[in-house]
Motif scaffolding. Structure first.
Motif, mmCIF file in Angstrom:
data_model
loop_
_atom_site.group_PDB
_atom_site.id
_atom_site.type_symbol
_atom_site.label_atom_id
_atom_site.label_comp_id
_atom_site.label_asym_id
_atom_site.label_seq_id
_atom_site.Cartn_x
_atom_site.Cartn_y
_atom_site.Cartn_z
ATOM 1 N N PRO A 1 61.823 33.780 135.833
ATOM 2 C CA PRO A 1 60.352 33.839 135.881
ATOM 3 C C PRO A 1 59.760 34.324 134.566
ATOM 4 C CG PRO A 1 61.279 35.715 137.040
ATOM 5 C CD PRO A 1 62.438 34.881 136.593
ATOM 6 N N GLY A 2 59.792 33.464 133.587
ATOM 7 C CA GLY A 2 59.288 33.823 132.271
ATOM 8 C C GLY A 2 59.098 32.578 131.437
ATOM 9 N N CYS A 3 58.797 32.761 130.185
ATOM 10 C CA CYS A 3 58.566 31.625 129.293
ATOM 11 C C CYS A 3 59.033 31.965 127.880
ATOM 12 C CB CYS A 3 57.103 31.199 129.310
ATOM 13 S SG CYS A 3 55.942 32.503 128.881
ATOM 14 N N ILE A 4 59.257 30.932 127.094
ATOM 15 C CA ILE A 4 59.605 31.054 125.686
ATOM 16 C C ILE A 4 58.429 30.541 124.871
ATOM 17 C CG2 ILE A 4 61.188 30.397 123.849
ATOM 18 C CD1 ILE A 4 62.534 32.114 125.898
ATOM 19 N N ILE A 5 57.903 31.404 123.994
ATOM 20 C CA ILE A 5 56.781 31.028 123.134
ATOM 21 C C ILE A 5 57.318 30.731 121.740
ATOM 22 C CG2 ILE A 5 54.620 31.806 122.095
ATOM 23 C CD1 ILE A 5 54.082 33.449 124.538
ATOM 24 N N THR A 6 56.965 29.552 121.209
ATOM 25 C CA THR A 6 57.443 29.113 119.904
ATOM 26 C C THR A 6 56.267 28.925 118.958
ATOM 27 O OG1 THR A 6 59.268 27.952 120.996
ATOM 28 C CG2 THR A 6 58.850 27.419 118.690
ATOM 29 N N TYR A 7 56.407 29.482 117.749
ATOM 30 C CA TYR A 7 55.368 29.351 116.728
ATOM 31 C C TYR A 7 56.021 29.314 115.361
ATOM 32 C CZ TYR A 7 51.418 30.660 113.723
ATOM 33 O OH TYR A 7 50.469 30.693 112.724
ATOM 34 N N ARG A 8 55.859 28.192 114.672
ATOM 35 C CA ARG A 8 56.407 28.021 113.321
ATOM 36 C C ARG A 8 57.879 28.413 113.232
ATOM 37 N NH1 ARG A 8 51.487 30.226 109.390
ATOM 38 N NH2 ARG A 8 50.040 28.502 109.797
ATOM 39 N N GLY A 9 58.653 27.960 114.210
ATOM 40 C CA GLY A 9 60.085 28.211 114.209
ATOM 41 C C GLY A 9 60.503 29.533 114.813
ATOM 42 N N LYS A 10 59.558 30.434 115.059
ATOM 43 C CA LYS A 10 59.884 31.720 115.682
ATOM 44 C C LYS A 10 59.774 31.598 117.196
ATOM 45 C CE LYS A 10 56.824 34.222 113.541
ATOM 46 N NZ LYS A 10 56.077 35.426 113.103
ATOM 47 N N GLU A 11 60.697 32.242 117.915
ATOM 48 C CA GLU A 11 60.704 32.221 119.376
ATOM 49 C C GLU A 11 60.563 33.638 119.919
ATOM 50 O OE1 GLU A 11 63.246 28.278 120.687
ATOM 51 O OE2 GLU A 11 64.223 30.243 120.712
ATOM 52 N N LEU A 12 59.864 33.738 121.024
ATOM 53 C CA LEU A 12 59.670 35.037 121.675
ATOM 54 C C LEU A 12 59.757 34.848 123.179
ATOM 55 C CD1 LEU A 12 58.961 38.057 121.354
ATOM 56 C CD2 LEU A 12 56.558 37.408 121.563
#
Length: 572
Positions: free
Chosen positions: A146-157
């Motif tokens: 129950p979560g998500c992966i946030i991607t921005y300019r090659g960075k993941e969180l």
């Protein structure tokens, strides 16, 4: 033309006009977005600080939510709420936000599925086990993320969306998770897109906790801030690069020069998290089985804290609501046999739900805490209690001899006459310097300082227990192992200390009010199950039979009215 023909043409024109109006409204709706939130708790209203973050995006943020496929009813509700929140984000940010729901079980073999699960866990998503019905109606156990992966300019969180407070029911945890969606997501987006991170520092040099004792919280804070350790040593410029400083567990007197530099740091708008023990107790002596003496901690900070608006009382608190410790009950010469026993000097605090710093947290574990009083008449400083004891509390004067043998004496409840004693206070406003009208040349003889006697708006938090931030350490042949903050090795329960400290630091560093998104309260409206079972037939009739009867009655009256109208018209 007959009367009936005119009526028919009139009806056709009315229908055509209505159809044309619907087409126009539908066409306009594709160009203009308009929505009114009529819910009592405004659950669908995006806050201004969220809009500011989303509208300030300068590149695409991709959000992949791993909450899809066959899910229990509660998680289906969670998925629906998440989709609504992400849709609102997309309406605000436009093409800068992309999101999708991923089913980790879809079209994958066993090996690829296990590989995906390991990848998600390695990225930081916490799995949870749920029970669902398969196609044949049998209950099976599945792992979901129950979560998500946030991607921005090659960075993941990785962002974990499910709250798991053991003191709340499953429905309450799901509801609390939904309440936090906006905060958790926008906080993660702000974190992954922010290039210039704020700097914070742990103060050293006065017996404060070292990098091992605060290793876990330092690692957690490093995800949000640039974390350093600073020895002031009379340097007026030592604290200039930092937004917030943390003073955790000073055990030696702080020199006046360092106090002056911290005071001027506050006067310039700096923020401070004070974690100070008014009473000194050696936990290591207790763990070895011996007695220890509790005495006043000579930290030399009382005058500063008093000037800012709080007083640390050199008393110890015993609380009926407390943690347990292992006690050896075996006789001399026998093999040790440890059993759990309540230890009144380790109170467990219930975080209040009306504060964004403490809302939704698990119990807070404390060790040898003391009460705090708010003092002073500075109406420019607002004070708010963050943490308090339970309703049954006892105060112990010092010096006091403390021994584990006190466990066998039992609890005399009538002695616990105090209640809700404050142990952590938040202060914000305009503070007065502790060094006004004092000769500064004698304090910093070889330095010049641009003295400020009244601060700009700033904030601080004072906690009368340094152990709230200290993690346990396990010594191994290959070095020291840092145990997660708040984890109790005996009960295998993780308390809310880590999240509490992170929230405190976020509050102190926050200038745009992002943390206040945690204060949103969406009411959980559950059915009364007993009443639903006992009145089942009644509500089935109300919901199924009553609407049908109303339709039939309305049809009869409508038909009667039409017949009467047209009979009268034809008669004319």
């Amino acid at each position: 033309m007959s009367v009936s023909g005119k009526i028919k043409i009139k009806n056709i024109k009315s229908f055509a006009a209505l159809l044309l109006m619907l087409l126009v409204v539908n066409a306009l709706s594709s160009f203009f977005y308009f929505r009114i939130d009529l819910t009592e708790d405004k659950r669908y209203t995006i806050q201004p600080v969220t809009r500011e973050v989303l509208q300030g995006l300068d590149d695409i943020v991709v959000i992949r939510a791993y909450l899809d496929g066959e899910l229990p009813v509660a998680f289906v509700r969670m998925k629906k709420a998440l989709a609504e929140t992400l849709s609102e984000f997309k309406e605000i940010a436009g093409k800068k936000i992309r999101f999708e729901f991923v089913n980790p079980y879809s079209n994958l073999g066993v090996k690829k599925q296990e590989q995906l699960f390991r990848q998600l866990a390695d990225k930081g998503l916490i799995p949870t086990n749920v029970h669902i019905k398969d196609s044949e109606g049998a209950m099976i156990q599945r792992i979901i993320f129950p979560g998500c992966i946030i991607t921005y300019r090659g960075k993941e969180l990785a962002v974990n969306l499910l709250r798991n407070n053991p003191n709340l029911s499953g429905d309450e945890n799901i509801n609390l998770s939904i309440q936090n969606f906006e905060y958790v997501l926008v906080d993660a987006i702000d974190r992954v897109t922010n290039v210039n991170r704020q700097r914070i520092a742990f103060i050293q040099g006065h017996g404060e906790f070292d990098e091992y004792e605060t290793g876990d919280i330092e690692r957690e804070l490093a995800q949000y801030y640039e974390v350093s350790r600073v020895i002031i040593n009379g340097d007026p410029d030592a604290l200039k690069p930092y937004k917030t400083i943390i003073i955790a567990g000073p055990s030696r007197p702080m020199p006046e020069a360092d106090k002056l530099i911290i005071d001027q740091f506050i006067m310039q708008g700096g923020r401070v998290l004070w974690l100070v023990d008014p009473v000194s107790v050696s936990i290591d002596s207790l763990s070895s089985g011996a007695s220890t003496l509790a005495f006043m901690n000579q930290h030399n900070l009382d005058d500063m804290l008093f000037r800012y608006g709080v007083r640390l009382n050199p008393l110890l608190i015993q609380d009926i609501q407390c943690a347990v410790i292992p006690v050896n009950t075996a006789l001399v010469g026998q093999e040790p046999r440890f059993v759990p026993a309540p230890w009144l000097y380790y109170p467990l605090l219930i975080p209040p739900a009306n504060n964004p710093i403490t809302k939704g947290l698990n119990l807070i574990q404390t060790k040898f805490i003391s009460p705090i009083d708010t003092v002073g008449f500075n109406d420019e400083v607002k004070k708010r209690i963050l943490l308090s004891t339970s309703m049954e509390t006892k105060l112990v004067k010092i010096p006091a001899l403390i021994s584990l043998s006190q466990v066998s004496k039992g609890i005399t409840r009538y002695e616990f006459q105090h209640s809700m004693l404050p142990v952590a206070v938040e202060l914000q406003g305009i503070f007065k310097s502790n060094f006004r009208n004092r000769p500064l040349n004698s304090i910093l003889p070889n330095s010049t300082i641009n003295f400020i006697d009244k601060s700009s708006f700033t904030k601080m938090i004072v906690v009368a227990d340094a152990d709230i931030i200290r993690n346990d350490i396990q010594r191994r042949p290959n070095g020291a192992y840092v145990i997660p903050l708040g984890y109790d090795r005996f009960t295998q329960q993780t308390y809310g200390n880590k999240e509490l400290v992170v929230n405190m630091v976020k509050y102190l560093c926050d200038d745009n009010g992002l943390l206040y998104l945690r204060s949103r309260d969406i009411k959980l409206r559950l059915l009364d199950r007993k009443r639903a079972v006992s009145e089942r037939l009644y509500w089935q009739l109300v919901n199924m039979a009553l609407p049908s009867i109303m339709l039939v009655v309305a049809g009869i009256f409508w038909n009667f009215a039409r017949r009467k109208k047209y009979t009268f018209t034809n008669a004319k």
